[in-house]
Design a protein around this motif. Sequence first.
Motif, mmCIF file in Angstrom:
data_model
loop_
_atom_site.group_PDB
_atom_site.id
_atom_site.type_symbol
_atom_site.label_atom_id
_atom_site.label_comp_id
_atom_site.label_asym_id
_atom_site.label_seq_id
_atom_site.Cartn_x
_atom_site.Cartn_y
_atom_site.Cartn_z
ATOM 1 N N UNK A 220 0.795 -1.229 0.000
ATOM 2 C CA UNK A 220 0.000 0.000 0.000
ATOM 3 C C UNK A 220 0.826 1.278 0.000
ATOM 4 N N UNK A 221 2.121 1.143 0.241
ATOM 5 C CA UNK A 221 2.972 2.343 0.318
ATOM 6 C C UNK A 221 4.198 2.201 -0.583
ATOM 7 N N UNK A 222 4.004 1.485 -1.714
ATOM 8 C CA UNK A 222 5.098 1.224 -2.653
ATOM 9 C C UNK A 222 5.772 2.487 -3.155
ATOM 10 N N UNK A 223 4.999 3.536 -3.343
ATOM 11 C CA UNK A 223 5.542 4.750 -3.963
ATOM 12 C C UNK A 223 6.482 5.509 -3.037
ATOM 13 N N UNK A 224 6.316 5.336 -1.744
ATOM 14 C CA UNK A 224 7.099 6.169 -0.819
ATOM 15 C C UNK A 224 8.098 5.373 0.031
ATOM 16 N N UNK A 264 13.724 10.926 -0.854
ATOM 17 C CA UNK A 264 12.997 12.030 -1.494
ATOM 18 C C UNK A 264 11.662 12.332 -0.816
ATOM 19 N N UNK A 265 11.229 11.464 0.097
ATOM 20 C CA UNK A 265 9.947 11.668 0.787
ATOM 21 C C UNK A 265 10.108 11.850 2.297
ATOM 22 N N UNK A 271 -0.519 12.385 5.608
ATOM 23 C CA UNK A 271 -1.977 12.394 5.800
ATOM 24 C C UNK A 271 -2.711 11.780 4.620
ATOM 25 N N UNK A 272 -2.332 12.192 3.408
ATOM 26 C CA UNK A 272 -3.038 11.697 2.217
ATOM 27 C C UNK A 272 -2.774 10.214 1.980
ATOM 28 N N UNK A 273 -1.527 9.781 2.186
ATOM 29 C CA UNK A 273 -1.186 8.373 1.983
ATOM 30 C C UNK A 273 -1.944 7.479 2.959
#
Length: 354
Positions: A220-224, A264-265, A271-273
């Motif tokens: 669920x948090x692959x992008x970050x 980079x994060x 909050x949005x994630x």
Amino acid sequence: MTLIISKMIVHKLNINNPLPVLNDTCIDLSNTELQEALPFFQKHIMNSRKQGAMKRCQFADIEDNSIRKSMTKIIEVQDTCEVDEIFIEESCWITMRLAKRIRSSTSRSDGSLFVILYQDNEKKFVGLLKMDPNDGVQVNADLSIKVRKDMLPSINEKLHKSALIELKEYRENEFHLFVLDKQKGINDPARYFMEYFLNAKELSSDRNMTKLIQSEIGNSFDQIIEVASKPKLNSELRKRFLEQDRFDIDTDLEPILRPLLKDSFRDLDLTESISDFKDKVLHVYPDAQFTFAPDEAAVKEVIFRTPNKNVELKFSPTLTIEDDYFIEPRPNGDVVVTLKNGIGIELEQVHTRR
């Protein structure tokens, strides 16, 4: 438990033929011989209710749900002279619906459907008990043997399909019915009974929330989060579940995620994630409460498998990644597993003895 049966009717599903065999009268419960059989059905209802696979559910699509509409019709006439007529009529319709759903699935599980109106501790229910046919052997008085076909499951056998529906006003995200939709094997067809016949959805619970979050968090948090940090994420979540009496997704998830964010994060507002993650949870359990008591029995091992599943490693959720073991993905696709602090010694000794 005080369980009183007031009406009962049975229909044969007859799925190998175009239509079920329907009954046009209720079973005469005043018949002395049949009264002796009532404990059999009371026991099956109680046994179904106690099965671990029994789920607390709500009707999906409440306004258009066909089974809900049948229950509402019974509710509206339950204290009138029309109750027998409507009960029989709706039981026939329900049986035709179930037979049709079975025929359209890959299942060929025939049997009888008992529709039972009963009271359980001041609450009224309609029980739908699907009973598969069995053959029985009877020893006669002269010691000869007789085979009886299409007998009902014995009182000690567990049913695989049943629904215990409370007669009440049905509101969204409240309890409506218990559903038992147990599969006979891992390769059995999809749950035609719960999903396509009843159109019911399981309600959330501490156990369900504990299991769902474990299964969903990894992807669920692959992008970050770096791929290499996923094992740490899973391990930390399970550790928190075992340590905390309460878990609040809004406040307890960020401290787990924050140290694992990509460079980079690092300063990202999460909050949005986290809100997107909560949407995933709500899609499965629309009534989900985001603060819950983690169910220790539902906290599973951390499992790593090869793509072909020929090799599987399980780590107890009580172990801590980096302190007790380490998982290191390599650029070429290999994964190095390091066991620390004596973990694996027993395995090494067993291997040596062999």
